[in-house]
Design a protein around this motif. Structure first.
Motif, PDB file in Angstrom:
ATOM      1  N   ARG A 154       0.827  -1.214   0.000  1.00 20.81           N
ATOM      2  CA  ARG A 154       0.000   0.000   0.000  1.00 20.81           C
ATOM      3  C   ARG A 154       0.861   1.263   0.000  1.00 20.81           C
ATOM      4  O   ARG A 154       0.616   2.208  -0.744  1.00 20.81           O
ATOM      5  CB  ARG A 154      -0.918  -0.032   1.204  1.00 20.81           C
ATOM      6  CG  ARG A 154      -1.867   1.094   1.288  1.00 20.81           C
ATOM      7  CD  ARG A 154      -2.743   0.949   2.510  1.00 20.81           C
ATOM      8  NE  ARG A 154      -3.778   1.952   2.503  1.00 20.81           N
ATOM      9  CZ  ARG A 154      -4.966   1.798   2.998  1.00 20.81           C
ATOM     10  NH1 ARG A 154      -5.289   0.659   3.562  1.00 20.81           N
ATOM     11  NH2 ARG A 154      -5.838   2.765   2.957  1.00 20.81           N
ATOM     12  N   THR A 155       1.894   1.284   0.832  1.00 24.67           N
ATOM     13  CA  THR A 155       2.800   2.437   0.917  1.00 24.67           C
ATOM     14  C   THR A 155       3.573   2.597  -0.374  1.00 24.67           C
ATOM     15  O   THR A 155       3.705   3.701  -0.906  1.00 24.67           O
ATOM     16  CB  THR A 155       3.778   2.265   2.095  1.00 24.67           C
ATOM     17  OG1 THR A 155       3.025   2.147   3.306  1.00 24.67           O
ATOM     18  CG2 THR A 155       4.732   3.430   2.195  1.00 24.67           C
ATOM     19  N   ARG A 156       4.093   1.490  -0.880  1.00 20.26           N
ATOM     20  CA  ARG A 156       4.875   1.523  -2.120  1.00 20.26           C
ATOM     21  C   ARG A 156       4.042   2.062  -3.280  1.00 20.26           C
ATOM     22  O   ARG A 156       4.491   2.914  -4.037  1.00 20.26           O
ATOM     23  CB  ARG A 156       5.389   0.116  -2.427  1.00 20.26           C
ATOM     24  CG  ARG A 156       6.514   0.078  -3.403  1.00 20.26           C
ATOM     25  CD  ARG A 156       7.067  -1.314  -3.593  1.00 20.26           C
ATOM     26  NE  ARG A 156       6.064  -2.256  -4.035  1.00 20.26           N
ATOM     27  CZ  ARG A 156       5.609  -3.287  -3.302  1.00 20.26           C
ATOM     28  NH1 ARG A 156       6.086  -3.502  -2.099  1.00 20.26           N
ATOM     29  NH2 ARG A 156       4.686  -4.091  -3.777  1.00 20.26           N
ATOM     30  N   LYS A 157       2.808   1.614  -3.394  1.00 19.74           N
ATOM     31  CA  LYS A 157       1.933   2.071  -4.472  1.00 19.74           C
ATOM     32  C   LYS A 157       1.573   3.543  -4.316  1.00 19.74           C
ATOM     33  O   LYS A 157       1.491   4.279  -5.304  1.00 19.74           O
ATOM     34  CB  LYS A 157       0.672   1.215  -4.528  1.00 19.74           C
ATOM     35  CG  LYS A 157       0.936  -0.165  -5.085  1.00 19.74           C
ATOM     36  CD  LYS A 157      -0.315  -1.013  -5.126  1.00 19.74           C
ATOM     37  CE  LYS A 157      -0.006  -2.385  -5.695  1.00 19.74           C
ATOM     38  NZ  LYS A 157      -1.189  -3.240  -5.731  1.00 19.74           N
ATOM     39  N   ALA A 158       1.381   3.988  -3.075  1.00 16.83           N
ATOM     40  CA  ALA A 158       1.064   5.403  -2.837  1.00 16.83           C
ATOM     41  C   ALA A 158       2.234   6.299  -3.218  1.00 16.83           C
ATOM     42  O   ALA A 158       2.058   7.332  -3.878  1.00 16.83           O
ATOM     43  CB  ALA A 158       0.681   5.622  -1.372  1.00 16.83           C
ATOM     44  N   VAL A 159       3.439   5.903  -2.836  1.00 24.41           N
ATOM     45  CA  VAL A 159       4.627   6.686  -3.185  1.00 24.41           C
ATOM     46  C   VAL A 159       4.844   6.648  -4.698  1.00 24.41           C
ATOM     47  O   VAL A 159       5.148   7.675  -5.313  1.00 24.41           O
ATOM     48  CB  VAL A 159       5.870   6.196  -2.414  1.00 24.41           C
ATOM     49  CG1 VAL A 159       7.137   6.871  -2.922  1.00 24.41           C
ATOM     50  CG2 VAL A 159       5.701   6.465  -0.920  1.00 24.41           C
ATOM     51  N   ALA A 160       4.676   5.489  -5.315  1.00 29.05           N
ATOM     52  CA  ALA A 160       4.836   5.366  -6.774  1.00 29.05           C
ATOM     53  C   ALA A 160       3.861   6.310  -7.488  1.00 29.05           C
ATOM     54  O   ALA A 160       4.239   6.992  -8.442  1.00 29.05           O
ATOM     55  CB  ALA A 160       4.604   3.928  -7.214  1.00 29.05           C
ATOM     56  N   ARG A 161       2.626   6.348  -7.016  1.00 29.55           N
ATOM     57  CA  ARG A 161       1.624   7.224  -7.637  1.00 29.55           C
ATOM     58  C   ARG A 161       2.041   8.689  -7.553  1.00 29.55           C
ATOM     59  O   ARG A 161       1.980   9.432  -8.527  1.00 29.55           O
ATOM     60  CB  ARG A 161       0.260   7.014  -6.967  1.00 29.55           C
ATOM     61  CG  ARG A 161      -0.852   7.852  -7.570  1.00 29.55           C
ATOM     62  CD  ARG A 161      -2.190   7.665  -6.867  1.00 29.55           C
ATOM     63  NE  ARG A 161      -2.114   8.098  -5.486  1.00 29.55           N
ATOM     64  CZ  ARG A 161      -2.193   7.307  -4.419  1.00 29.55           C
ATOM     65  NH1 ARG A 161      -2.363   6.010  -4.566  1.00 29.55           N
ATOM     66  NH2 ARG A 161      -2.113   7.804  -3.205  1.00 29.55           N
ATOM     67  N   GLU A 162       2.519   9.107  -6.383  1.00 29.14           N
ATOM     68  CA  GLU A 162       2.915  10.508  -6.203  1.00 29.14           C
ATOM     69  C   GLU A 162       4.191  10.839  -6.969  1.00 29.14           C
ATOM     70  O   GLU A 162       4.349  11.958  -7.462  1.00 29.14           O
ATOM     71  CB  GLU A 162       3.043  10.847  -4.723  1.00 29.14           C
ATOM     72  CG  GLU A 162       1.725  10.770  -3.977  1.00 29.14           C
ATOM     73  CD  GLU A 162       0.607  11.562  -4.636  1.00 29.14           C
ATOM     74  OE1 GLU A 162       0.844  12.714  -5.062  1.00 29.14           O
ATOM     75  OE2 GLU A 162      -0.513  11.039  -4.743  1.00 29.14           O
ATOM     76  N   MET A 163       5.085   9.869  -7.088  1.00 28.96           N
ATOM     77  CA  MET A 163       6.289  10.088  -7.897  1.00 28.96           C
ATOM     78  C   MET A 163       5.885  10.382  -9.342  1.00 28.96           C
ATOM     79  O   MET A 163       6.392  11.320  -9.959  1.00 28.96           O
ATOM     80  CB  MET A 163       7.196   8.847  -7.856  1.00 28.96           C
ATOM     81  CG  MET A 163       7.870   8.612  -6.537  1.00 28.96           C
ATOM     82  SD  MET A 163       8.735   7.028  -6.479  1.00 28.96           S
ATOM     83  CE  MET A 163      10.330   7.522  -7.128  1.00 28.96           C
ATOM     84  N   CYS A 164       4.975   9.592  -9.863  1.00 25.37           N
ATOM     85  CA  CYS A 164       4.521   9.782 -11.252  1.00 25.37           C
ATOM     86  C   CYS A 164       3.755  11.082 -11.415  1.00 25.37           C
ATOM     87  O   CYS A 164       3.942  11.792 -12.407  1.00 25.37           O
ATOM     88  CB  CYS A 164       3.677   8.587 -11.688  1.00 25.37           C
ATOM     89  SG  CYS A 164       4.636   7.069 -11.845  1.00 25.37           S
ATOM     90  N   ARG A 165       2.902  11.408 -10.453  1.00 27.15           N
ATOM     91  CA  ARG A 165       2.171  12.678 -10.519  1.00 27.15           C
ATOM     92  C   ARG A 165       3.149  13.846 -10.579  1.00 27.15           C
ATOM     93  O   ARG A 165       2.979  14.773 -11.358  1.00 27.15           O
ATOM     94  CB  ARG A 165       1.262  12.852  -9.307  1.00 27.15           C
ATOM     95  CG  ARG A 165      -0.035  12.093  -9.372  1.00 27.15           C
ATOM     96  CD  ARG A 165      -0.955  12.416  -8.206  1.00 27.15           C
ATOM     97  NE  ARG A 165      -1.294  13.830  -8.228  1.00 27.15           N
ATOM     98  CZ  ARG A 165      -1.296  14.627  -7.150  1.00 27.15           C
ATOM     99  NH1 ARG A 165      -0.974  14.159  -5.969  1.00 27.15           N
ATOM    100  NH2 ARG A 165      -1.620  15.886  -7.247  1.00 27.15           N
ATOM    101  N   LEU A 166       4.183  13.788  -9.737  1.00 24.31           N
ATOM    102  CA  LEU A 166       5.172  14.856  -9.689  1.00 24.31           C
ATOM    103  C   LEU A 166       5.926  14.961 -11.013  1.00 24.31           C
ATOM    104  O   LEU A 166       6.064  16.050 -11.571  1.00 24.31           O
ATOM    105  CB  LEU A 166       6.151  14.623  -8.537  1.00 24.31           C
ATOM    106  CG  LEU A 166       7.305  15.598  -8.403  1.00 24.31           C
ATOM    107  CD1 LEU A 166       6.812  17.038  -8.264  1.00 24.31           C
ATOM    108  CD2 LEU A 166       8.169  15.214  -7.205  1.00 24.31           C
ATOM    109  N   LEU A 167       6.398  13.842 -11.529  1.00 21.74           N
ATOM    110  CA  LEU A 167       7.138  13.866 -12.794  1.00 21.74           C
ATOM    111  C   LEU A 167       6.264  14.366 -13.940  1.00 21.74           C
ATOM    112  O   LEU A 167       6.702  15.183 -14.752  1.00 21.74           O
ATOM    113  CB  LEU A 167       7.687  12.479 -13.125  1.00 21.74           C
ATOM    114  CG  LEU A 167       8.857  12.008 -12.271  1.00 21.74           C
ATOM    115  CD1 LEU A 167       9.194  10.567 -12.607  1.00 21.74           C
ATOM    116  CD2 LEU A 167      10.060  12.909 -12.456  1.00 21.74           C
TER     117      LEU A 167
END
Length: 93
Positions: free
Chosen positions: A23-36
């Motif tokens: 859950r944490t990994r997917k949340a961080v991955a989502r925000e990384m992509c949003r930021l990029l």
């Protein structure tokens, strides 16, 4: 809309480098992509093309009991950037 390709790549890279809960990994991955994909980071740093590898390098992923969690590292790094360039709090998890 966040690209599925970015999400899959980010999640895979995080999975290889950390034992964070799914859950944490997917949340961080989502925000990384949003930021990029927002382009904001590219405008605010002296790097021509920030990518997932650049973001991962900012997290200083390491093992050990005193090691902060993945979401804590992500939020801390965003807080540091937000101190100098406003608008990064919206990418926290």
């Amino acid at each position: 809309m966040i690209s599925e390709e970015c999400l899959e790549e980010a999640n895979q890279k995080l999975k290889q480098s950390t034992d964070a809960p799914d859950r944490t990994r997917k949340a961080v991955a989502r925000e990384m992509c949003r930021l990029l994909e927002s382009g904001q980071l590219k405008e605010d740093i002296d790097r021509e093309s920030p990518d997932l590898d650049y973001l991962l390098s900012r997290l200083e992923i390491r093992e050990g009991k005193d090691n902060p969690t993945l979401d804590m590292k992500w939020n801390h790094w965003l807080g540091q950037i937000d101190f100098f360039e406003n608008g990064y709090d919206r990418y926290k998890v």
